[in-house]
Design a protein around this motif. Sequence first.
Motif, PDB file in Angstrom:
ATOM      1  N   GLY A 190     113.432   1.021 -42.244  1.00 18.20           N
ATOM      2  CA  GLY A 190     114.307   1.857 -43.061  1.00 18.20           C
ATOM      3  C   GLY A 190     115.175   2.752 -42.194  1.00 18.20           C
ATOM      4  O   GLY A 190     114.829   3.092 -41.074  1.00 18.20           O
ATOM      5  N   HIS A 191     116.337   3.112 -42.716  1.00 24.04           N
ATOM      6  CA  HIS A 191     117.342   3.931 -42.011  1.00 24.04           C
ATOM      7  C   HIS A 191     117.822   3.177 -40.765  1.00 24.04           C
ATOM      8  O   HIS A 191     118.273   2.048 -40.892  1.00 24.04           O
ATOM      9  N   SER A 192     117.693   3.763 -39.562  1.00 24.28           N
ATOM     10  CA  SER A 192     118.136   3.054 -38.354  1.00 24.28           C
ATOM     11  C   SER A 192     116.954   2.552 -37.547  1.00 24.28           C
ATOM     12  O   SER A 192     117.118   2.103 -36.411  1.00 24.28           O
ATOM     13  N   THR A 219     119.330   6.524 -29.982  1.00 29.95           N
ATOM     14  CA  THR A 219     120.782   6.338 -29.882  1.00 29.95           C
ATOM     15  C   THR A 219     121.541   7.662 -29.822  1.00 29.95           C
ATOM     16  O   THR A 219     122.611   7.732 -29.229  1.00 29.95           O
ATOM     17  N   HIS A 220     121.008   8.696 -30.484  1.00 25.68           N
ATOM     18  CA  HIS A 220     121.633  10.027 -30.418  1.00 25.68           C
ATOM     19  C   HIS A 220     120.647  11.073 -30.922  1.00 25.68           C
ATOM     20  O   HIS A 220     119.560  10.724 -31.398  1.00 25.68           O
ATOM     21  N   ALA A 221     121.038  12.355 -30.809  1.00 26.29           N
ATOM     22  CA  ALA A 221     120.070  13.449 -30.987  1.00 26.29           C
ATOM     23  C   ALA A 221     119.804  13.829 -32.439  1.00 26.29           C
ATOM     24  O   ALA A 221     118.894  14.616 -32.704  1.00 26.29           O
ATOM     25  N   SER A 248     118.332  14.319 -36.008  1.00 31.14           N
ATOM     26  CA  SER A 248     116.892  14.264 -36.281  1.00 31.14           C
ATOM     27  C   SER A 248     116.475  12.972 -36.988  1.00 31.14           C
ATOM     28  O   SER A 248     115.326  12.545 -36.860  1.00 31.14           O
ATOM     29  N   ASP A 249     117.401  12.337 -37.719  1.00 27.76           N
ATOM     30  CA  ASP A 249     117.055  11.080 -38.395  1.00 27.76           C
ATOM     31  C   ASP A 249     117.054   9.897 -37.421  1.00 27.76           C
ATOM     32  O   ASP A 249     116.843   8.751 -37.824  1.00 27.76           O
ATOM     33  N   HIS A 250     117.259  10.196 -36.121  1.00 25.03           N
ATOM     34  CA  HIS A 250     117.240   9.128 -35.099  1.00 25.03           C
ATOM     35  C   HIS A 250     116.197   9.421 -34.021  1.00 25.03           C
ATOM     36  O   HIS A 250     115.434   8.536 -33.642  1.00 25.03           O
ATOM     37  N   ILE A 251     116.126  10.687 -33.570  1.00 23.15           N
ATOM     38  CA  ILE A 251     115.050  11.079 -32.647  1.00 23.15           C
ATOM     39  C   ILE A 251     113.714  10.928 -33.363  1.00 23.15           C
ATOM     40  O   ILE A 251     112.743  10.419 -32.799  1.00 23.15           O
ATOM     41  N   GLY A 263     123.696   1.931 -33.684  1.00 24.16           N
ATOM     42  CA  GLY A 263     123.429   3.363 -33.840  1.00 24.16           C
ATOM     43  C   GLY A 263     124.205   3.875 -35.044  1.00 24.16           C
ATOM     44  O   GLY A 263     124.479   3.130 -35.985  1.00 24.16           O
ATOM     45  N   ASP A 264     124.550   5.160 -35.024  1.00 29.85           N
ATOM     46  CA  ASP A 264     125.464   5.687 -36.051  1.00 29.85           C
ATOM     47  C   ASP A 264     126.860   5.586 -35.469  1.00 29.85           C
ATOM     48  O   ASP A 264     127.116   6.086 -34.377  1.00 29.85           O
ATOM     49  N   THR A 265     127.770   4.971 -36.201  1.00 31.79           N
ATOM     50  CA  THR A 265     129.146   4.911 -35.716  1.00 31.79           C
ATOM     51  C   THR A 265     130.113   4.662 -36.856  1.00 31.79           C
ATOM     52  O   THR A 265     129.761   4.040 -37.859  1.00 31.79           O
ATOM     53  N   ILE A 275     121.980  -1.646 -41.879  1.00 28.66           N
ATOM     54  CA  ILE A 275     121.019  -0.546 -41.721  1.00 28.66           C
ATOM     55  C   ILE A 275     121.687   0.758 -42.184  1.00 28.66           C
ATOM     56  O   ILE A 275     122.856   0.770 -42.543  1.00 28.66           O
ATOM     57  N   HIS A 276     120.919   1.864 -42.127  1.00 28.59           N
ATOM     58  CA  HIS A 276     121.435   3.211 -42.436  1.00 28.59           C
ATOM     59  C   HIS A 276     122.006   3.299 -43.852  1.00 28.59           C
ATOM     60  O   HIS A 276     123.126   3.758 -44.055  1.00 28.59           O
ATOM     61  N   TYR A 277     121.206   2.841 -44.827  1.00 30.75           N
ATOM     62  CA  TYR A 277     121.605   2.960 -46.235  1.00 30.75           C
ATOM     63  C   TYR A 277     120.374   3.238 -47.097  1.00 30.75           C
ATOM     64  O   TYR A 277     119.242   2.965 -46.677  1.00 30.75           O
TER      65      TYR A 277
HETATM   66 MN    MN Z   1     122.040   8.975 -38.927  1.00 31.94          MN
END
Ligand code: MN
Length: 226
Positions: free
Chosen positions: A8-10, A49-51, A53-56, A139-141, A189-191
């Motif tokens: 789920g998410h990323s 991929t980046h800082a 909180s939904d990725h760390i 990642g997120d982009t 992803i990310h939905y």
């Molecule tokens: Mn995100």
Amino acid sequence: MITITYYGHSNVLIQNERVKIVIDPFFTNNPLNTVSDIHAIKPDYIIVTHAHSDHIGDTVVIAKHSSALVVSNFEIVNRIRKSGINAHALYISGTMSIPGGWLKFTPAAHGSSFEDGAYGGLAMGVLIHLDGKTIYHAGDTGLTYEFKGLGELYDIDLALLPVGGNYTMDVKDAAVASRWLNARLVVPIHYDTWDLIKLHQEDIEEHLKPVVPVQLIAVGKSFCME
Ligand code: MN
Ligand code: NI
């Protein structure tokens, strides 16, 4: 054989017989989470991929309970190393060897700050080459012409692309990205994590499927790449 599991998410696990790589391990506070014991995952590598909180996510906790090496940008690695975990800094274009292949960070059009607002370096995507297959996690982009370059440089078997909109590309943008990437298969992803990034399935049928083969993976489920 490579197995891809979607949390789920990323949050995605990529593994073969030799290596387990988790990307953006967001379990705690993830409304979609289906995993009750995150320590059972025992990854060898955790890619962040980046800082945001939904990725760390649970990176530090998982790394402390396993021997996982955290791979992320310089700013994130610098900060989480203070928790005493094993981490390696790579930046965009930076490549490192992993058993059976390599991984490499790519540009992403997005921000990257920690929850307290501290600078978290640049947001990135990642290419993972394993068992002769190339997997791209964006990642997120937002939609960026970088996709075109990646499509020219790499023979991408699988692209994991954010499609939820608002913070990232939506489905229409992801269709353009897919065309530029020339990937053999796209996994959205990310939905659906929150109302703001709800996916409308008909958009997938209307905009994405005419452009590229698409596989939607239910949260907690896996699929194999032969
Ligand atoms: Mn995100
Ligand atoms: Ni983000």
